[in-house]
Design an enzyme around this catalytic site. Sequence first.
Site, PDB file in Angstrom:
ATOM      1  N   LYS A 148       0.882  -1.182   0.000  1.00 52.31           N
ATOM      2  CA  LYS A 148       0.000   0.000   0.000  1.00 52.31           C
ATOM      3  C   LYS A 148       0.913   1.223   0.000  1.00 52.31           C
ATOM      4  CE  LYS A 148      -1.989   3.034   1.946  1.00 52.31           C
ATOM      5  NZ  LYS A 148      -1.829   4.456   1.564  1.00 52.31           N
TER       6      LYS A 148
ATOM      7  N   GLU B 266       9.496   1.442  10.834  1.00 52.76           N
ATOM      8  CA  GLU B 266      10.620   2.357  10.636  1.00 52.76           C
ATOM      9  C   GLU B 266      10.005   3.754  10.634  1.00 52.76           C
ATOM     10  OE1 GLU B 266      12.833   4.795   9.432  1.00 52.76           O
ATOM     11  OE2 GLU B 266      12.854   3.930   7.408  1.00 52.76           O
TER      12      GLU B 266
ATOM     13  N   CYS C 135      13.661  10.306   6.910  1.00 52.66           N
ATOM     14  CA  CYS C 135      13.553   9.956   8.333  1.00 52.66           C
ATOM     15  C   CYS C 135      14.873  10.199   9.041  1.00 52.66           C
ATOM     16  CB  CYS C 135      13.129   8.506   8.467  1.00 52.66           C
ATOM     17  SG  CYS C 135      14.168   7.385   7.541  1.00 52.66           S
TER      18      CYS C 135
HETATM   19  P1  NDP Z   1       2.045   8.609   7.418  1.00 50.06           P
HETATM   20  O1  NDP Z   1       2.825   7.925   8.458  1.00 50.06           O
HETATM   21  O2  NDP Z   1       0.647   8.999   7.750  1.00 50.06           O
HETATM   22  O3  NDP Z   1       1.949   7.691   6.107  1.00 50.06           O
HETATM   23  C1  NDP Z   1       2.843   6.654   5.769  1.00 50.06           C
HETATM   24  C2  NDP Z   1       2.050   5.531   5.094  1.00 50.06           C
HETATM   25  O4  NDP Z   1       1.065   4.992   5.984  1.00 50.06           O
HETATM   26  C3  NDP Z   1       1.262   5.983   3.873  1.00 50.06           C
HETATM   27  O5  NDP Z   1       1.202   4.934   2.929  1.00 50.06           O
HETATM   28  C4  NDP Z   1      -0.103   6.251   4.470  1.00 50.06           C
HETATM   29  O6  NDP Z   1      -1.119   6.279   3.518  1.00 50.06           O
HETATM   30  C5  NDP Z   1      -0.240   5.086   5.407  1.00 50.06           C
HETATM   31  N1  NDP Z   1      -1.211   5.264   6.486  1.00 50.06           N
HETATM   32  C6  NDP Z   1      -1.654   6.414   7.062  1.00 50.06           C
HETATM   33  N2  NDP Z   1      -2.526   6.146   8.059  1.00 50.06           N
HETATM   34  C7  NDP Z   1      -2.641   4.792   8.131  1.00 50.06           C
HETATM   35  C8  NDP Z   1      -3.377   3.888   8.965  1.00 50.06           C
HETATM   36  N3  NDP Z   1      -4.161   4.312   9.954  1.00 50.06           N
HETATM   37  N4  NDP Z   1      -3.238   2.567   8.755  1.00 50.06           N
HETATM   38  C9  NDP Z   1      -2.420   2.111   7.796  1.00 50.06           C
HETATM   39  N5  NDP Z   1      -1.710   2.908   6.957  1.00 50.06           N
HETATM   40  C10 NDP Z   1      -1.802   4.231   7.130  1.00 50.06           C
HETATM   41  O7  NDP Z   1       2.852   9.832   6.875  1.00 50.06           O
HETATM   42  P2  NDP Z   1       2.351  11.082   6.026  1.00 50.06           P
HETATM   43  O8  NDP Z   1       2.499  10.760   4.606  1.00 50.06           O
HETATM   44  O9  NDP Z   1       0.977  11.538   6.450  1.00 50.06           O
HETATM   45  O10 NDP Z   1       3.418  12.166   6.491  1.00 50.06           O
HETATM   46  C11 NDP Z   1       3.262  12.790   7.757  1.00 50.06           C
HETATM   47  C12 NDP Z   1       4.561  12.846   8.483  1.00 50.06           C
HETATM   48  O11 NDP Z   1       5.087  11.547   8.662  1.00 50.06           O
HETATM   49  C13 NDP Z   1       5.676  13.590   7.769  1.00 50.06           C
HETATM   50  O12 NDP Z   1       5.561  14.961   7.939  1.00 50.06           O
HETATM   51  C14 NDP Z   1       6.884  13.007   8.439  1.00 50.06           C
HETATM   52  O13 NDP Z   1       7.106  13.664   9.651  1.00 50.06           O
HETATM   53  C15 NDP Z   1       6.498  11.571   8.706  1.00 50.06           C
HETATM   54  N6  NDP Z   1       7.016  10.643   7.682  1.00 50.06           N
HETATM   55  C16 NDP Z   1       8.054   9.846   8.019  1.00 50.06           C
HETATM   56  C17 NDP Z   1       8.606   9.017   7.068  1.00 50.06           C
HETATM   57  C18 NDP Z   1       9.774   8.139   7.371  1.00 50.06           C
HETATM   58  O14 NDP Z   1      10.493   7.774   6.451  1.00 50.06           O
HETATM   59  N7  NDP Z   1       9.974   7.738   8.598  1.00 50.06           N
HETATM   60  C19 NDP Z   1       8.112   8.980   5.694  1.00 50.06           C
HETATM   61  C20 NDP Z   1       6.969   9.815   5.459  1.00 50.06           C
HETATM   62  C21 NDP Z   1       6.463  10.609   6.435  1.00 50.06           C
HETATM   63  P3  NDP Z   1      -1.579   7.679   2.878  1.00 50.06           P
HETATM   64  O15 NDP Z   1      -0.365   8.391   2.436  1.00 50.06           O
HETATM   65  O16 NDP Z   1      -2.414   7.231   1.771  1.00 50.06           O
HETATM   66  O17 NDP Z   1      -2.313   8.411   3.967  1.00 50.06           O
END
Ligand code: NDP
Length: 498
Positions: free
Chosen positions: A180, A255, A289
């Site tokens: 996903k 992660e 990250c």
């Molecule tokens: P999220 O953690 O919300 O999203 C990461 C993934 O999880 C996406 O595929 C998202 O889908 C999915 N997701 C979101 N909510 C759920 C849920 N309840 N159950 C299962 N899957 C879910 O990150 P965001 O894209 O909203 O970014 C927000 C913040 O997260 C950033 O500002 C940053 O701080 C952090 N981030 C950290 C990352 C890392 O590498 N550690 C990478 C990206 C973000 P969808 O995008 O469709 O909502």
Amino acid sequence: MSNPLPRHYGLFIDNEFVEPAGDDLLDVDNPATGEVWARVPDASAEDVDRAVRSARRAFSEGDWPGYRAADRAKLLIRIGEAVAEHAEELADLQVRENGKLHREMYGQAKLMPEYFNYYAGLAQQPLGHTNPLHLSDMINYTVREPLGVVAAITPWNSPLLLLAWKLGPALAAGCTVVAKPSEVTPVSTLRFAEIAAGCGLPPGVLNVVTGLGQPSGAALTGHPDVDKIAFTGSTATGQAIASVAGRTLKRVSLELGGKSPNIVFEDADLDSAVNGLVAGIFGASGQTCMAGSRILVQDGVYDRVVDELARRAEAIVVGDPTDAASQMGTIASRAQLEKVLHYIQVAKDDGARLAAGGEPATVPGLPNGLFVRPTVFADVTNDMKIAREEVFGPIASVLRFDSEDDAVRIANDTEFGLAAGVWTQNVQRAHRVSGRLRAGTVWINNYRKSGYSTPFGGYKQSGIGRENGPDALREYTEEKSVWVDTGQGVKDPFNPRA
Ligand code: NDP
């Protein structure tokens, strides 16, 4: 890069694009131009169920369970070769989705085959043991078997590389996968799956559902037939996933976020250190990250480092991510840009001193682009929000410290523990400080390196488990202990002399 009509994609299930049960679609836009260039299904619980059932079927029926380790290894190598052949296309798609520099996305696409090759090798390594016993006439051995159906949930910053981190060990172990991708970057994953299917992957071994975290992601993580969730994303979502997983005791690897300290001692090679600070926070527009977002600088070199960092930030060429002259691309989405701008305001309100940037950037010819100027805040203290919360953007916070103890105390004073950098020419200090840092990765006199053979993951709220390296395979297997009687038959337990 311009596209007259948005292209419609389906879900990828059983090696083909299929229509979703409902009509809901999501726009995929190019953050450099604002143009909507693709539409993907917003998968419902019914769609997710269909993908999971396909993965379950492939796990227990059909060709895949009969694949020997050598067959899985060959398949992984073929997938790597196909990715290398399509590296340009896969890079283009990711740039259109997340606005990162083409050269970074291309570099990642070229690196992905190495991950598949590494896990092809590991697929054929022994994973079990024979165990010495306290009993005679017995043999005990352990085997590691594939965990089952894996939900691979990936973010937008490095969509395909972070998928490869999961897919390599999952396929090497013999699992099947439902991926996903982030709603921001779904197309590259769909295209990758199509390419992988063309390498001979049996139907159902890799499926892709697109959609929002709610409901698609949540339907996937809550699905009773998913055995493991491999997730990269925010700590908040990781916490939600872990609690859902707890209900059915699914295995999880998470992660998550970071607020990594990048520590410069007075005895550092300062030219090299500043290069590492710039790479650590402005590489990938800070959307990683492992970003070195808390820069800790010792008193004696503090002003020099702040000035030089600010000068370097101002000089960064922000521009079209497809232009080779650009040094920083866009922020990936409007929501993320708003988050970055919000934190700039919060830092100002909390009294941090703006030393560079601090506003959106305008790029000629791209009026709708989501650009922000590389930003440096000086005189940040560790209690400020800008030092405590993950921004995920090109915002450096510079903090001052006086002694080694002070540096370690500030560095560890965070809920995160993903990574840290140490800049010093004193070899004893380098290793001493590294040993005291509560972080999953420490870079000494370098920053932001990762590779297929090296474990990556977080202490504290930066995650659970490790990706990459030899032990990642264990995260996709269950261990079975087998007892074999080599004696003369089992005696009556209640009358052993008979
Ligand atoms: P999220 O953690 O919300 O999203 C990461 C993934 O999880 C996406 O595929 C998202 O889908 C999915 N997701 C979101 N909510 C759920 C849920 N309840 N159950 C299962 N899957 C879910 O990150 P965001 O894209 O909203 O970014 C927000 C913040 O997260 C950033 O500002 C940053 O701080 C952090 N981030 C950290 C990352 C890392 O590498 N550690 C990478 C990206 C973000 P969808 O995008 O469709 O909502």
